[in-house]
Design a protein around this motif. Structure first.
Motif, PDB file in Angstrom:
ATOM      1  N   PRO A 133      16.893   4.088   1.389  1.00  0.00           N
ATOM      2  CA  PRO A 133      15.794   4.600   0.565  1.00  0.00           C
ATOM      3  C   PRO A 133      15.438   3.729  -0.624  1.00  0.00           C
ATOM      4  O   PRO A 133      14.259   3.534  -0.930  1.00  0.00           O
ATOM      5  N   CYS A 134      16.445   3.172  -1.319  1.00  0.00           N
ATOM      6  CA  CYS A 134      16.137   2.361  -2.503  1.00  0.00           C
ATOM      7  C   CYS A 134      15.286   1.150  -2.132  1.00  0.00           C
ATOM      8  O   CYS A 134      14.405   0.739  -2.896  1.00  0.00           O
ATOM      9  N   PHE A 135      15.504   0.612  -0.930  1.00  0.00           N
ATOM     10  CA  PHE A 135      14.750  -0.557  -0.501  1.00  0.00           C
ATOM     11  C   PHE A 135      13.334  -0.203  -0.046  1.00  0.00           C
ATOM     12  O   PHE A 135      12.391  -0.932  -0.347  1.00  0.00           O
ATOM     13  N   PHE A 136      13.185   0.928   0.695  1.00  0.00           N
ATOM     14  CA  PHE A 136      11.799   1.239   1.095  1.00  0.00           C
ATOM     15  C   PHE A 136      10.993   1.841  -0.051  1.00  0.00           C
ATOM     16  O   PHE A 136       9.770   1.779  -0.056  1.00  0.00           O
ATOM     17  N   LEU A 137      11.666   2.371  -1.070  1.00  0.00           N
ATOM     18  CA  LEU A 137      10.949   2.813  -2.265  1.00  0.00           C
ATOM     19  C   LEU A 137      10.394   1.604  -3.026  1.00  0.00           C
ATOM     20  O   LEU A 137       9.281   1.643  -3.549  1.00  0.00           O
ATOM     21  N   LYS A 138      11.185   0.522  -3.059  1.00  0.00           N
ATOM     22  CA  LYS A 138      10.743  -0.697  -3.743  1.00  0.00           C
ATOM     23  C   LYS A 138       9.753  -1.490  -2.903  1.00  0.00           C
ATOM     24  O   LYS A 138       8.654  -1.844  -3.371  1.00  0.00           O
ATOM     25  N   ASN A 139      10.113  -1.771  -1.656  1.00  0.00           N
ATOM     26  CA  ASN A 139       9.294  -2.654  -0.814  1.00  0.00           C
ATOM     27  C   ASN A 139       8.118  -1.948  -0.157  1.00  0.00           C
ATOM     28  O   ASN A 139       7.125  -2.594   0.189  1.00  0.00           O
ATOM     29  N   GLY A 140       8.216  -0.640   0.023  1.00  0.00           N
ATOM     30  CA  GLY A 140       7.136   0.107   0.658  1.00  0.00           C
ATOM     31  C   GLY A 140       6.167   0.718  -0.327  1.00  0.00           C
ATOM     32  O   GLY A 140       4.948   0.660  -0.141  1.00  0.00           O
ATOM     33  N   LEU A 141       6.705   1.286  -1.408  1.00  0.00           N
ATOM     34  CA  LEU A 141       5.855   1.951  -2.407  1.00  0.00           C
ATOM     35  C   LEU A 141       5.707   1.158  -3.698  1.00  0.00           C
ATOM     36  O   LEU A 141       4.888   1.499  -4.548  1.00  0.00           O
ATOM     37  N   GLY A 142       6.518   0.121  -3.855  1.00  0.00           N
ATOM     38  CA  GLY A 142       6.467  -0.648  -5.096  1.00  0.00           C
ATOM     39  C   GLY A 142       7.070   0.099  -6.265  1.00  0.00           C
ATOM     40  O   GLY A 142       6.729  -0.140  -7.419  1.00  0.00           O
ATOM     41  N   LYS A 143       7.996   1.015  -5.982  1.00  0.00           N
ATOM     42  CA  LYS A 143       8.619   1.845  -7.012  1.00  0.00           C
ATOM     43  C   LYS A 143      10.093   1.473  -7.155  1.00  0.00           C
ATOM     44  O   LYS A 143      10.981   2.212  -6.738  1.00  0.00           O
ATOM     45  N   LYS A 144      10.366   0.338  -7.754  1.00  0.00           N
ATOM     46  CA  LYS A 144      11.751  -0.093  -7.902  1.00  0.00           C
ATOM     47  C   LYS A 144      12.547   0.880  -8.756  1.00  0.00           C
ATOM     48  O   LYS A 144      13.735   1.128  -8.498  1.00  0.00           O
ATOM     49  N   SER A 145      11.918   1.455  -9.772  1.00  0.00           N
ATOM     50  CA  SER A 145      12.614   2.399 -10.648  1.00  0.00           C
ATOM     51  C   SER A 145      13.071   3.634  -9.869  1.00  0.00           C
ATOM     52  O   SER A 145      14.130   4.206 -10.143  1.00  0.00           O
ATOM     53  N   TRP A 146      12.276   4.045  -8.870  1.00  0.00           N
ATOM     54  CA  TRP A 146      12.682   5.171  -8.021  1.00  0.00           C
ATOM     55  C   TRP A 146      13.905   4.778  -7.197  1.00  0.00           C
ATOM     56  O   TRP A 146      14.799   5.598  -6.962  1.00  0.00           O
TER      57      TRP A 146
END
Length: 446
Positions: A133-146
């Motif tokens: 999840p941490c990777f698809f939140l960053k790479n998919g949604l651009g939400k690294k903080s999430w």
């Protein structure tokens, strides 16, 4: 009670006490089941084929089977024993039916979150895959903080689980063999250290040996018990279905209590939607993201329809007078004693609980490795987490800490919310990937 404990208990009373997480996860399961046109049913035969197929994996990555074993190790833990016991104790036999329903729906959620983890994973300089999840939140949604928030809540959750699981092992060995919990805790911690420390992480290799052995051992004994009581099976099945719909009065007293116990315990056991299993699955080397998604969907079935159901049958085949008024692990212990004799029953429960729990401990350490990698690629990050995990195992083994269990519940709730906050917006990508897979490979479905 400290301020921190009060805050944790208050948040849990809202997230779990008001069933908000239960509703969210059930909705997710229904939504993804419908949108994928029942992928967990259509591809069931293909899932088994994929699990047993040869891997394309190189030395740095996991085979599909190894990834399956790691995620199954954390699913098939003490929860498969204690969780089922709790569901039947409170909700009656009918709760098992609703655990089946939840597993069927959750298998679709597991497919989506794992497929996304595969699509948005990263590869390090050594060619090793990392995802979750941490990777698809960053790479998919651009939400690294999430993604960072998911890592933090995950570590909070896993710290509590490590302690609780370790305590289950030391208590069971104390009951069966009169071994000092302090000594057992040291041995357990050292065993875990031998696996996770060293030049190479041996978690995957150890778990792809332990998981099949513990599953076969447990199911063999349960099969013996079922065959021994084969004439009672129709009555057990009748009891499950009749109490599930309130035709017979369940132990919980109302149809609502029966359903909620089955739903809650099913969700706790199979972990679909929490984001944990994709952390291991994304490290597998497969030809297409959908393939690992299907394998993880199968893992949910194995957890509930096989292991949890086996546990339920052992209890439901026990004379009611033997376990009347009992709850928790004592109920399970008495059930096995009834079928196997008091001496062998106690030893078997202690051994199988050790295998279930030790595999869970190793699986969680692997999850932590992946998530710490998201925060930093420096080796000190991995070393720090490993020391932290071993500390939790040791402390949990020598004392029971209810607050840590409550903290684990809160961490699980928060990581689930964060995970699904990424899964829903990105789900169309997983749907499209499934359509592409069906067209490209022309799979013969169930």
């Amino acid at each position: 009670m400290s301020i921190l404990e009060s805050v944790v208990n208050f948040l849990n009373s809202i997230l779990w006490g008001k069933n908000l997480l239960v509703v969210l996860l059930i909705f997710s399961g229904v939504f993804f089941t419908v949108k994928t046109n029942f992928v967990q049913l259509r591809f069931l035969n293909h899932m088994v084929e994929l699990l047993t197929s040869k891997s394309n994996s190189n030395s740095e990555n996991l085979s599909p089977f190894q990834a399956f074993c790691i995620s199954t190790a954390t699913r098939v833990g003490a929860g498969n024993l204690a969780g089922v016991v709790s569901a039947i104790s409170i909700g009656g036999a009918g709760a098992i039916f609703w655990m089946w329903v939840v597993a069927f729906l959750g298998a679709a959620t597991a497919f989506i979150e794992t497929t996304l983890a595969m699509i948005f994973r990263e590869k390090d300089k050594n060619g090793q895959f990392f995802g979750g999840p941490c990777f698809f939140l960053k790479n998919g949604l651009g939400k690294k903080s999430w993604g960072v928030a998911f890592v933090i809540t995950g570590i909070i959750c896993w710290a509590g689980v490590l302690q609780v699981v370790s305590n289950s092992v030391t208590e069971s060995f104390n009951v069966a063999f009169s071994l000092n919990p302090f000594v057992v805790s040291i041995v357990l911690t050292l065993m875990a250290a031998l696996v996770i420390f060293g030049k190479t992480d041996k978690t995957a290799k150890v778990l792809d040996k332990i998981v099949p052995i513990m599953a076969v051992l447990y199911l063999a004994i349960v099969f013996f018990i079922i065959v021994k009581n084969i004439g009672l099976i129709p009555n057990v099945l009748s009891q499950i279905f009749s109490e599930a719909f309130g035709i017979r009065q369940g132990i919980g007293g109302t149809i609502g209590a029966v359903i909620m116990q089955g739903v809650k315990r099913g969700l706790f056991s199979n972990e679909a939607g929490t984001g944990s299993a994709p952390c291991a699955a994304a490290s597998a080397d497969v030809a297409h993201p959908v393939q690992q998604g299907l394998i993880q969907s199968l893992g949910v079935f194995v957890d509930t329809f096989v292991i949890c159901t086996a546990t339920a049958f052992v209890m439901l085949l026990t004379k009611s007078s033997v376990i009347e008024g009992l709850g928790g692990m004592e109920l399970l212990q008495k059930s096995f004693n009834y079928h196997l004799g008091s001496v062998f029953g106690e030893i078997f429960v202690a051994v199988i609980l050790f295998l279930f729990c030790f595999s869970t401990l190793l699986g969680i350490c692997f999850y932590g490795k992946v998530n710490v990698r998201f925060l930093t690629e420096k080796e000190w990050g991995q070393t720090t987490f490993k020391i932290f995990a071993l500390s939790m195992i040791f402390i949990g083994g020598i004392q029971q800490n209810i607050f840590m269990w409550n903290l684990a519940d809160l961490g699980l709730a928060l990581m689930t919310i964060i995970n699904l906050s990424g899964v829903f917006p990105l789900s169309k990508i997983a749907f499209d990937s499934l359509k592409e897979y069906e067209a490209k490979f022309k799979i013969i479905k169930v």
